[in-house]
Design an enzyme around this catalytic site. Structure first.
Site, PDB file in Angstrom:
ATOM      1  N   GLY A 101     -10.605  -8.371   8.707  1.00 10.12           N
ATOM      2  CA  GLY A 101      -9.268  -8.540   9.293  1.00 10.12           C
ATOM      3  C   GLY A 101      -9.354  -9.155  10.670  1.00 10.12           C
ATOM      4  O   GLY A 101      -9.962 -10.204  10.861  1.00 10.12           O
TER       5      GLY A 101
ATOM      6  N   ASP B 244      -8.240 -13.981  -0.939  1.00  9.30           N
ATOM      7  CA  ASP B 244      -8.503 -14.884  -2.071  1.00  9.30           C
ATOM      8  C   ASP B 244      -8.879 -16.273  -1.560  1.00  9.30           C
ATOM      9  O   ASP B 244      -9.792 -16.916  -2.082  1.00  9.30           O
ATOM     10  CB  ASP B 244      -7.259 -14.986  -2.964  1.00  9.30           C
ATOM     11  CG  ASP B 244      -6.878 -13.633  -3.557  1.00  9.30           C
ATOM     12  OD1 ASP B 244      -7.784 -12.787  -3.710  1.00  9.30           O
ATOM     13  OD2 ASP B 244      -5.692 -13.422  -3.852  1.00  9.30           O
TER      14      ASP B 244
HETATM   15  O1  RIB Z   1      -4.619 -10.997  -3.251  1.00 14.39           O
HETATM   16  C1  RIB Z   1      -3.263 -11.278  -3.419  1.00 14.39           C
HETATM   17  C2  RIB Z   1      -2.881 -11.114  -4.851  1.00 14.39           C
HETATM   18  O2  RIB Z   1      -3.037  -9.762  -5.197  1.00 14.39           O
HETATM   19  C3  RIB Z   1      -1.450 -11.462  -5.150  1.00 14.39           C
HETATM   20  O3  RIB Z   1      -1.304 -12.803  -5.553  1.00 14.39           O
HETATM   21  C4  RIB Z   1      -1.078 -10.481  -6.219  1.00 14.39           C
HETATM   22  O4  RIB Z   1      -0.864 -11.094  -7.443  1.00 14.39           O
HETATM   23  C5  RIB Z   1      -2.220  -9.483  -6.295  1.00 14.39           C
HETATM   24  O5  RIB Z   1      -2.980  -9.682  -7.404  1.00 14.39           O
END
Ligand code: RIB
Length: 309
Positions: free
Chosen positions: A224, A254
């Site tokens: 973070g 992600d």
């Molecule tokens: O990391 C974010 C994701 O977590 C979102 O897009 C949601 O779909 C969850 O899976």
């Protein structure tokens, strides 16, 4: 030559409401906007790696419903391979209920995995050749674990580099962890898996050592506001968070993972890939949404050069 990246993971439709502040249990607050769009950690990471310049194939599963077409329409627009999007006969496409606090850019998420929580061992067998042909396999924890473990076994036996982003947080057997080349938790997920509460770099080092002792080869922990930390048997390093104007932090992890594996696929070492992950994560929070907010190669490269060259 760049290595092939295979992401085996979730697709869900994100239903995102923005609000001046997050409600407490039992409270109703008036929100300011709503957006529906492609999401799911597996899909988001595949999109991030693809936009950052990697050769990516995503394996996932959707239902025979209108949410399923959100996936295929989006991938076609992005020019992504759709040959491994399985369809479930009965289960609905998964969805995520997301609230974004406009004043802090932070979020709360509930994921219902739907079809991508119903990946059969037959689906995995159909993907065997693809998994075996991967240079790097990127995984998360939003699909059913029996399928996930089978995917790990196939990749492990084929000598594929396995990168596991253990999100959302869950306990994993040591027998599974020892087959993982690189684990990429955030601080909360790292605590669940190692028992070490992480508040600073020294804690991150302790947690990373627990992973190394379990047989994981290299560790990356996103921290973070502190930045991101990487460690292997030879070296450890923390890179600071990059300063950007955040409008929505959903999917930042992600984006980090997508940028990180793109760099690994190009042959960069762990610590260079850490910086590419850091840049990709930082750029993603400057736009609302998850998959649609993933940055493109040109911007990733230019921010990388501005900060690290
Ligand atoms: O990391 C974010 C994701 O977590 C979102 O897009 C949601 O779909 C969850 O899976």
């Amino acid at each position: 030559m760049n290595k092939k990246v295979v992401v085996f993971g979730s697709f869900v439709v994100d239903l995102t409401g923005r609000t001046p502040r997050l409600p407490v249990p039992g409270e109703t607050v008036m929100g300011s906007s709503f957006v529906m769009g492609p999401g799911g950690k597996g899909s988001n990471q595949a999109v991030a790696a693809h936009r950052a310049g990697a050769d990516v194939t995503l394996v996932t599963k959707v239902g025979r419903d209108v949410f399923g077409t959100v996936a295929t329409d989006f991938y076609k627009k992005e020019n992504m391979d759709t040959s491994y999007i399985f369809e479930d006969e009965e289960k609905e496409t998964g969805c995520a209920l997301i609230l974004v606090d406009e004043s802090t850019a932070q979020n709360e998420i509930v994921v219902i995995s739907g079809a991508c929580g119903n990946i059969t061992l037959e689906d995995v067998e159909k993907s065997r050749k693809l998994i075996e042909s991967a240079g790097i396999l990127l995984l998360q924890l939003e699909i059913n674990l029996d399928a996930l473990y089978k995917v790990i076994d196939i990749a492990y036996e084929a000598g594929v580099t396995i990168v596991l982003n253990p999100a959302p947080a869950a306990q994993l057997p040591d027998e599974v962890l020892r087959k993982i080349n690189i684990v990429t938790p955030n601080e909360t997920e790292a605590q669940v898996l190692t028992g070490v509460k992480i508040e600073n770099q020294a804690d991150a080092k302790k947690a990373a050592q627990v992973f190394l002792d379990k047989g994981v080869k290299e560790v990356v922990i996103t921290l973070g506001s502190l930045g991101a930390f990487a460690m292997n048997q030879e070296r450890n390093e923390l890179v600071e968070r990059l300063n950007v104007e955040a409008v929505d932090t959903t999917g930042a992890g992600d984006a980090f993972n997508g940028g990180f594996v793109m760099a690994l696929a190009e042959g960069k070492d762990l610590f260079t890939a850490l910086r590419y992950g850091n840049v990709t994560g930082a750029l993603s929070v400057t736009k609302p949404g998850t998959a649609p907010a993933m940055p493109y190669r040109k911007d990733v490269q230019s921010m990388y050069e501005k900060n690290y060259k």
